[in-house]
Scaffold this motif. Structure first.
Motif, mmCIF file in Angstrom:
data_model
loop_
_atom_site.group_PDB
_atom_site.id
_atom_site.type_symbol
_atom_site.label_atom_id
_atom_site.label_comp_id
_atom_site.label_asym_id
_atom_site.label_seq_id
_atom_site.Cartn_x
_atom_site.Cartn_y
_atom_site.Cartn_z
ATOM 1 N N ALA A 196 35.099 -56.833 -32.012
ATOM 2 C CA ALA A 196 35.351 -56.349 -30.604
ATOM 3 C C ALA A 196 34.135 -55.265 -30.436
ATOM 4 O O ALA A 196 33.542 -55.289 -29.245
ATOM 5 N N SER A 197 33.468 -54.814 -31.714
ATOM 6 C CA SER A 197 32.313 -53.923 -31.376
ATOM 7 C C SER A 197 31.110 -54.697 -30.855
ATOM 8 O O SER A 197 30.548 -54.372 -29.749
ATOM 9 N N ILE A 198 30.956 -55.810 -31.367
ATOM 10 C CA ILE A 198 29.650 -56.606 -30.746
ATOM 11 C C ILE A 198 29.999 -57.249 -29.400
ATOM 12 O O ILE A 198 29.239 -57.309 -28.645
ATOM 13 N N SER A 199 31.223 -57.900 -29.287
ATOM 14 C CA SER A 199 31.368 -58.223 -28.148
ATOM 15 C C SER A 199 31.562 -57.154 -26.770
ATOM 16 O O SER A 199 31.005 -57.772 -25.740
ATOM 17 N N ASN A 200 32.224 -56.120 -27.282
ATOM 18 C CA ASN A 200 31.858 -54.929 -26.239
ATOM 19 C C ASN A 200 30.485 -54.594 -25.822
ATOM 20 O O ASN A 200 30.186 -54.345 -24.588
ATOM 21 N N TYR A 201 29.746 -54.501 -26.770
ATOM 22 C CA TYR A 201 28.093 -54.315 -26.559
ATOM 23 C C TYR A 201 27.704 -55.363 -25.741
ATOM 24 O O TYR A 201 26.863 -55.058 -24.644
ATOM 25 N N TYR A 202 27.613 -56.818 -25.917
ATOM 26 C CA TYR A 202 27.373 -57.663 -25.179
ATOM 27 C C TYR A 202 27.800 -57.706 -23.879
ATOM 28 O O TYR A 202 27.194 -58.128 -23.007
ATOM 29 N N ARG A 203 29.165 -57.524 -23.624
ATOM 30 C CA ARG A 203 29.595 -57.527 -22.420
ATOM 31 C C ARG A 203 28.851 -56.458 -21.648
ATOM 32 O O ARG A 203 28.569 -56.612 -20.367
ATOM 33 N N ARG A 204 28.528 -55.232 -22.109
ATOM 34 C CA ARG A 204 28.280 -54.335 -21.281
ATOM 35 C C ARG A 204 26.731 -54.743 -20.974
ATOM 36 O O ARG A 204 26.302 -54.617 -19.763
ATOM 37 N N VAL A 205 25.873 -55.069 -21.821
ATOM 38 C CA VAL A 205 24.633 -55.290 -21.513
ATOM 39 C C VAL A 205 24.086 -56.558 -20.980
ATOM 40 O O VAL A 205 23.240 -56.884 -20.124
ATOM 41 N N THR A 206 24.999 -57.588 -21.075
ATOM 42 C CA THR A 206 24.955 -58.864 -20.258
ATOM 43 C C THR A 206 25.496 -58.946 -18.946
ATOM 44 O O THR A 206 25.042 -59.990 -18.220
ATOM 45 N N THR A 207 26.553 -58.386 -18.684
ATOM 46 C CA THR A 207 27.209 -58.496 -17.555
ATOM 47 C C THR A 207 27.492 -57.155 -16.735
ATOM 48 O O THR A 207 27.143 -57.111 -15.494
ATOM 49 N N ALA A 215 25.207 -64.623 -26.114
ATOM 50 C CA ALA A 215 25.474 -63.036 -25.822
ATOM 51 C C ALA A 215 26.560 -63.156 -24.707
ATOM 52 O O ALA A 215 27.354 -62.323 -24.786
ATOM 53 N N ARG A 216 26.253 -63.818 -23.717
ATOM 54 C CA ARG A 216 27.232 -63.586 -22.364
ATOM 55 C C ARG A 216 28.558 -64.073 -22.952
ATOM 56 O O ARG A 216 29.575 -63.510 -22.616
ATOM 57 N N ARG A 217 28.681 -65.349 -23.539
ATOM 58 C CA ARG A 217 29.838 -66.071 -24.064
ATOM 59 C C ARG A 217 30.345 -65.073 -24.983
ATOM 60 O O ARG A 217 31.693 -64.829 -24.929
ATOM 61 N N LEU A 218 29.710 -64.392 -25.941
ATOM 62 C CA LEU A 218 30.245 -63.706 -26.888
ATOM 63 C C LEU A 218 31.126 -62.450 -26.224
ATOM 64 O O LEU A 218 32.108 -62.050 -26.565
ATOM 65 N N ALA A 243 26.051 -54.258 -16.948
ATOM 66 C CA ALA A 243 24.741 -53.637 -16.545
ATOM 67 C C ALA A 243 23.873 -53.922 -15.389
ATOM 68 O O ALA A 243 22.862 -53.598 -15.382
ATOM 69 N N TYR A 244 24.283 -54.941 -14.552
ATOM 70 C CA TYR A 244 23.642 -55.554 -13.639
ATOM 71 C C TYR A 244 23.451 -54.377 -12.823
ATOM 72 O O TYR A 244 24.387 -53.553 -12.436
ATOM 73 N N PRO A 245 22.077 -54.289 -12.044
ATOM 74 C CA PRO A 245 20.903 -54.998 -12.128
ATOM 75 C C PRO A 245 20.043 -54.834 -13.299
ATOM 76 O O PRO A 245 19.012 -55.404 -13.292
ATOM 77 N N MET A 246 20.184 -53.831 -14.132
ATOM 78 C CA MET A 246 19.243 -53.329 -15.059
ATOM 79 C C MET A 246 19.087 -54.294 -16.288
ATOM 80 O O MET A 246 18.008 -54.402 -16.774
ATOM 81 N N ASN A 247 20.220 -55.194 -16.382
ATOM 82 C CA ASN A 247 19.839 -56.227 -17.449
ATOM 83 C C ASN A 247 18.787 -57.250 -17.179
ATOM 84 O O ASN A 247 18.407 -57.813 -17.708
ATOM 85 N N ARG A 248 18.378 -57.206 -15.731
ATOM 86 C CA ARG A 248 17.286 -58.315 -15.281
ATOM 87 C C ARG A 248 16.151 -57.646 -15.614
ATOM 88 O O ARG A 248 15.017 -58.327 -15.456
ATOM 89 N N LEU A 249 15.970 -56.245 -16.156
ATOM 90 C CA LEU A 249 14.612 -55.773 -16.312
ATOM 91 C C LEU A 249 14.129 -56.621 -17.562
ATOM 92 O O LEU A 249 12.743 -56.481 -17.639
ATOM 93 N N VAL A 250 14.892 -56.954 -18.577
ATOM 94 C CA VAL A 250 14.373 -57.548 -19.590
ATOM 95 C C VAL A 250 13.678 -58.512 -19.392
ATOM 96 O O VAL A 250 12.559 -58.865 -20.111
ATOM 97 N N ALA A 251 14.188 -59.637 -18.552
ATOM 98 C CA ALA A 251 13.390 -60.917 -18.063
ATOM 99 C C ALA A 251 12.073 -60.490 -17.449
ATOM 100 O O ALA A 251 11.239 -61.149 -17.740
ATOM 101 N N LEU A 252 12.304 -59.594 -16.368
ATOM 102 C CA LEU A 252 11.014 -59.094 -15.814
ATOM 103 C C LEU A 252 9.836 -58.713 -16.763
ATOM 104 O O LEU A 252 8.848 -59.052 -16.318
ATOM 105 N N VAL A 253 10.395 -57.976 -17.639
ATOM 106 C CA VAL A 253 9.237 -57.397 -18.735
ATOM 107 C C VAL A 253 8.794 -58.521 -19.639
ATOM 108 O O VAL A 253 7.557 -58.579 -19.627
ATOM 109 N N MET A 254 9.634 -59.654 -19.677
ATOM 110 C CA MET A 254 9.036 -60.656 -20.400
ATOM 111 C C MET A 254 7.990 -61.408 -19.741
ATOM 112 O O MET A 254 6.989 -61.768 -20.135
#
Length: 149
Positions: free
Chosen positions: A40-51, A107-110, A53-64
């Protein structure tokens, strides 16, 4: 250009550090199904950051992408020894492709928490492994960039 590449690498290391703070929970349970509270802890975290947190989650790909562009510009400038730029691009590029093709989808699936506990445990361990390798790669890239002129 190495300043921009180092800044991007530092940002990505910080993101990986936060991910690993949740991922390391998998390390206590070698080969077994993770307890519900860990999943639950891990799943909740990845739900927040991958889904969520839009549009901020796109920042990681942009920085890459910007980090790769800065490293390419560094190679073109030719002010540093060849092995700094080419080593950086090889390490960063070899991490960014699997991240976008495997780690982020896992991570999204998780984060969806729709799979069985066994499958969620497998995904959590796979994401943790990917993040540990990515952290090591990006740490070497940062070191290369810091020794550049």
């Amino acid at each position: 250009m190495h300043t921009f590449a180092a800044a991007g690498t530092g940002f990505l290391l910080a993101v990986l550090w936060f991910d690993l703070m949740f991922d390391v929970q998998t390390r206590k349970y070698d080969g077994e199904v993770l307890p519900p509270e860990v999943l639950a802890s891990i799943s909740n975290y990845y739900r927040r950051v991958t889904t969520e947190a839009y549009p901020m989650n796109r920042l990681v790909a942009l920085v890459m992408l910007l980090t790769l562009a800065a490293i390419c510009a560094e190679i073109v400038e030719g002010k540093n020894p060849w092995w700094i730029g080419w080593g950086s691009i090889a390490l960063a590029g070899s991490g960014f492709v699997p991240t976008m093709m495997r780690t982020v989808p896992n991570a999204r699936r998780l984060g969806s928490a729709k799979d069985s506990p066994q499958e969620q445990s497998r995904l959590a361990r796979a994401v943790c492994r990917d993040h540990m390798f990515s952290f090591a790669r990006m740490l070497v890239v940062l070191i290369l960039q810091l020794i550049a002129k």
